[in-house]
Design a protein around this motif. Structure first.
Motif, PDB file in Angstrom:
ATOM      1  N   LYS A   1       0.518  -1.684   0.299  1.00  0.00           N
ATOM      2  CA  LYS A   1      -0.171   0.079  -0.221  1.00  0.00           C
ATOM      3  C   LYS A   1       0.743   1.077  -0.140  1.00  0.00           C
ATOM      4  N   ILE A   2       1.828   1.220   0.511  1.00  0.00           N
ATOM      5  CA  ILE A   2       2.773   2.131   0.755  1.00  0.00           C
ATOM      6  C   ILE A   2       4.057   2.538  -0.453  1.00  0.00           C
ATOM      7  N   LEU A   3       3.889   1.235  -0.531  1.00  0.00           N
ATOM      8  CA  LEU A   3       5.444   1.054  -1.430  1.00  0.00           C
ATOM      9  C   LEU A   3       4.806   1.068  -2.915  1.00  0.00           C
ATOM     10  N   THR A   4       5.734   2.042  -3.580  1.00  0.00           N
ATOM     11  CA  THR A   4       5.737   1.684  -5.215  1.00  0.00           C
ATOM     12  C   THR A   4       7.156   0.416  -5.608  1.00  0.00           C
ATOM     13  N   ALA A   5       6.857   0.388  -6.607  1.00  0.00           N
ATOM     14  CA  ALA A   5       6.888  -0.961  -7.570  1.00  0.00           C
ATOM     15  C   ALA A   5       8.681  -1.079  -7.014  1.00  0.00           C
ATOM     16  N   LYS A   6       9.412   0.286  -7.132  1.00  0.00           N
ATOM     17  CA  LYS A   6      11.088   0.109  -6.886  1.00  0.00           C
ATOM     18  C   LYS A   6      11.200  -0.131  -5.984  1.00  0.00           C
TER      19      LYS A   6
ATOM     20  N   SER B   1      -1.695   9.552  -3.306  1.00  0.00           N
ATOM     21  CA  SER B   1      -1.826   8.108  -3.512  1.00  0.00           C
ATOM     22  C   SER B   1      -0.493   7.981  -2.452  1.00  0.00           C
ATOM     23  N   PHE B   2      -0.426   6.917  -1.937  1.00  0.00           N
ATOM     24  CA  PHE B   2       1.429   6.637  -1.421  1.00  0.00           C
ATOM     25  C   PHE B   2       1.979   6.558  -3.198  1.00  0.00           C
ATOM     26  N   GLN B   3       0.829   5.494  -3.551  1.00  0.00           N
ATOM     27  CA  GLN B   3       2.178   4.935  -5.061  1.00  0.00           C
ATOM     28  C   GLN B   3       2.365   6.324  -5.849  1.00  0.00           C
TER      29      GLN B   3
ATOM     30  N   ARG C   1       9.662   5.512   4.842  1.00  0.00           N
ATOM     31  CA  ARG C   1       8.862   5.873   3.033  1.00  0.00           C
ATOM     32  C   ARG C   1       7.499   6.074   3.493  1.00  0.00           C
ATOM     33  N   PHE C   2       7.266   5.771   5.003  1.00  0.00           N
ATOM     34  CA  PHE C   2       5.861   6.239   4.961  1.00  0.00           C
ATOM     35  C   PHE C   2       5.974   7.623   5.514  1.00  0.00           C
ATOM     36  N   ALA C   3       6.926   8.359   6.705  1.00  0.00           N
ATOM     37  CA  ALA C   3       7.311   9.146   7.023  1.00  0.00           C
ATOM     38  C   ALA C   3       7.471   9.968   6.234  1.00  0.00           C
ATOM     39  N   GLY C   4       8.242   9.643   4.581  1.00  0.00           N
ATOM     40  CA  GLY C   4       8.342  10.664   4.156  1.00  0.00           C
ATOM     41  C   GLY C   4       7.218  11.349   3.208  1.00  0.00           C
ATOM     42  N   LYS C   5       6.572   9.942   2.553  1.00  0.00           N
ATOM     43  CA  LYS C   5       5.264  10.210   2.196  1.00  0.00           C
ATOM     44  C   LYS C   5       4.262  11.042   2.849  1.00  0.00           C
ATOM     45  N   GLU C   6       4.011  10.473   3.964  1.00  0.00           N
ATOM     46  CA  GLU C   6       3.111  11.198   4.450  1.00  0.00           C
ATOM     47  C   GLU C   6       2.984  13.633   4.881  1.00  0.00           C
ATOM     48  N   ALA C   7       4.861  13.253   5.004  1.00  0.00           N
ATOM     49  CA  ALA C   7       5.723  15.238   5.202  1.00  0.00           C
ATOM     50  C   ALA C   7       5.362  15.680   4.134  1.00  0.00           C
ATOM     51  N   PHE C   8       5.544  14.922   2.975  1.00  0.00           N
ATOM     52  CA  PHE C   8       5.760  15.836   1.108  1.00  0.00           C
ATOM     53  C   PHE C   8       4.014  16.166   0.909  1.00  0.00           C
ATOM     54  N   PHE C   9       2.698  15.838   1.675  1.00  0.00           N
ATOM     55  CA  PHE C   9       1.162  15.738   1.261  1.00  0.00           C
ATOM     56  C   PHE C   9       1.067  16.665   2.028  1.00  0.00           C
TER      57      PHE C   9
END
Length: 110
Positions: free
Chosen positions: A25-30, A70-72, A51-59
């Motif tokens: 749910k959180i990570l892209t394929a790479k 989306s996290f994707q 990665r979860f913290a980074g994506k939340e911070a980004f949003f």
């Protein structure tokens, strides 16, 4: 000029990595390929939590942006020196891990 700043912290002890459903749910394929190649339980938790913290911070930094919900949509990789970067232009990210926590800061410029 700075458009936004975001920060997030994740309690790694709350992450369930016994199956791959949360990671998918959180990570892209790479990102998922990198995650799967981590050798220890601790490394996997730190990677996923970062990665979860980074994506939340980004949003938090970007606010409402058309096409990004989306996290994707966001990918955090590392350059050849190990420095993390986002797949979004004019963005900067810093990730850190300590004990049971991962923290991320993101800055978005205009």
């Amino acid at each position: 000029m700075i458009k936004g700043i975001g920060c997030d912290i994740v309690d790694l002890s709350r992450l369930d990595i016994n199956n791959d459903s949360l990671a998918l749910k959180i990570l892209t394929a790479k990102e998922f390929e990198i995650y799967k190649n981590k050798k220890t339980f601790k490394q996997k938790k730190e990677f996923l939590g970062g990665r979860f913290a980074g994506k939340e911070a980004f949003f938090k930094a970007i606010g409402i942006e058309k096409g990004l919900n989306s996290f994707q949509d966001i990918e955090i990789l590392n350059d050849i020196n190990g420095k993390p970067y986002l797949n979004y232009s004019k963005s900067f990210i810093s990730l850190a891990h300590e004990n049971n926590y991962a923290v991320a800061y993101v800055i978005i410029e205009v």
